[in-house]
Design an enzyme around this catalytic site. Structure first.
Site, PDB file in Angstrom:
ATOM      1  N   LYS A  97       0.848  -1.183   0.000  1.00 50.70           N
ATOM      2  CA  LYS A  97       0.000   0.000   0.000  1.00 50.70           C
ATOM      3  C   LYS A  97       0.881   1.229   0.000  1.00 50.70           C
ATOM      4  O   LYS A  97       1.997   1.213   0.549  1.00 50.70           O
ATOM      5  CB  LYS A  97      -0.898   0.036   1.239  1.00 50.70           C
ATOM      6  N   LYS A 200     -17.515   6.528  -3.874  1.00 56.41           N
ATOM      7  CA  LYS A 200     -17.337   5.690  -5.051  1.00 56.41           C
ATOM      8  C   LYS A 200     -17.978   4.307  -4.889  1.00 56.41           C
ATOM      9  O   LYS A 200     -18.757   3.867  -5.733  1.00 56.41           O
ATOM     10  CB  LYS A 200     -15.842   5.539  -5.364  1.00 56.41           C
TER      11      LYS A 200
END
Length: 370
Positions: A97, A200
């Protein structure tokens, strides 16, 4: 290729980073890269947790962290979560990440994204990046100009586009599995579902829920996100905040779809829902929360299992994207979630612990076969 050590209040965070890497329960990471490009204002952290299954794959979060130390901690936790997510999704990828520090509405620029792309490229394919909170398809198109290990690009640039579509689809499959396990029927018809965060992923999730006959209640800190939902779906109810949502009377399912830490010592005792199944990463604020949920009789569908639809999509992009193939893989989240509930019951442990055991076994077998 690392930038200068990031500092907080005049003291370097490096000792804390090293302690977390080498000594803490959240450690075990293979590599952490601190990135700085002064010309563009880029400050970023790239964390690779485990690459036993293959190159680390995970998104890029762009967020105005209060401190650099907080950003490092988030990158480490998110990277670890990606190892487990990718393992449970059956992908040949480890976990990684990246976080970019700052308010994207203020400092995001082409120069900054290109600089970030150069740092990712310097890892030589050990880390494959994608979108996350604060980054979008258009951003990945820019990053890809400097780094070929970039997914989540637009179809015009050889990518799969917005991964939130399949992320929401996967969460919906996790909810269906939860309904099957708890109520004996894999449908949300007549169930009241609270969605915290309708950006989203939450936006698409609401559509699935309504199509399946659920009653939906939402909240979001962004008024424009709520307005988009209510204008398209007038039947959706709105509450002021998450604190109100978790206390809604008659709530069957609570879906945290914003940032992590939604399940903590304050929220779990107040939950009226019988199921927690949402898209947010790292929903459990600390170890032990999964047991608190189980003690209250609340079924928890592990976040990194049910929200894996997006990573399934971006991983497929590396091999020539096919939406139908990805959707078929994401549909299997239903079966995976049911298998976790079954393992939890047989082992007498919470579902989160059962998922961890399955993922850790797959990673261990990959290391042993090297």
């Amino acid at each position: 290729m690392t930038g200068d050590p990031v500092t907080t209040s005049g003291t370097t965070t490096a000792p804390d980073v090293l302690h977390t890497l080498f000594h803490s329960d959240q450690g075990g990471h293979e590599q952490v890269v601190l990135c700085q490009d002064r010309a563009s204002g880029l400050k970023a952290v790239i964390a690779l947790h485990d690459t036993a299954l293959g190159p680390a794959l995970g998104g890029t979060r762009f967020y105005p962290y209060a401190t650099e130390a907080e950003a490092v901690a988030d990158a480490l936790n998110l990277a670890r979560g990606m190892s487990y997510k990718n393992a449970m999704a059956g992908l040949d990828h480890g976990g990684g990440k990246a976080v970019i520090i700052g308010d994207p509405s203020v400092i995001k620029s082409e120069a900054l994204l290109l600089a970030y792309g150069r740092f990712v490229a310097s890892l030589g394919g050990r880390y494959v990046t994608a979108c996350d909170v604060g980054t979008y398809v258009a951003d990945m198109d820019v990053v890809a100009r400097e780094c070929r290990w970039t997914t989540g690009r637009s179809p015009e640039n050889g990518g799969a586009g917005d991964s939130s579509v399949l992320t929401a689809f996967g969460v919906f499959q996790g909810m269906r599995a939860s309904a099957q396990h708890l109520w004996g029927d894999p449908t949300l018809r007549g169930r009241k579902v609270g969605v915290a965060g309708v950006g989203k992923v939450g936006y698409h999730l609401v559509g699935h829920l309504l199509a399946d006959g659920a009653e939906v209640v939402v909240t979001d800190v962004r008024a424009e996100s709520v307005r988009r939902i209510t204008e398209q779906y007038p039947s959706v109810s709105v509450v002021a905040d998450t604190d109100a949502l978790i206390r809604v009377e008659g709530l069957d399912i609570y879906a945290p779809c914003a940032l992590g830490g939604a399940l903590n010592d304050e929220t779990v005792p107040a939950l009226t829902a019988k199921v927690v199944c949402g898209a947010a990463n790292n929903q459990l604020a600390h170890p032990g929360v999964e047991k608190d949920l189980a003690d209250r009789g609340i079924l928890y569908a592990p976040d990194y299992v049910v929200n894996a639809g997006g990573v399934i999509q971006v991983a497929d992009e590396l091999h020539g994207f096919d939406f139908d193939r990805c959707k078929a893989k994401a549909a299997k989240i239903f079966d995976t979630t049911l298998s976790i509930f079954a393992r939890a019951k047989s082992d007498g442990i919470p579902p989160a612990a059962a998922a961890d055991r399955i993922a850790e076994q797959r990673m261990a077998e990959a290391r042993a076969s090297r």
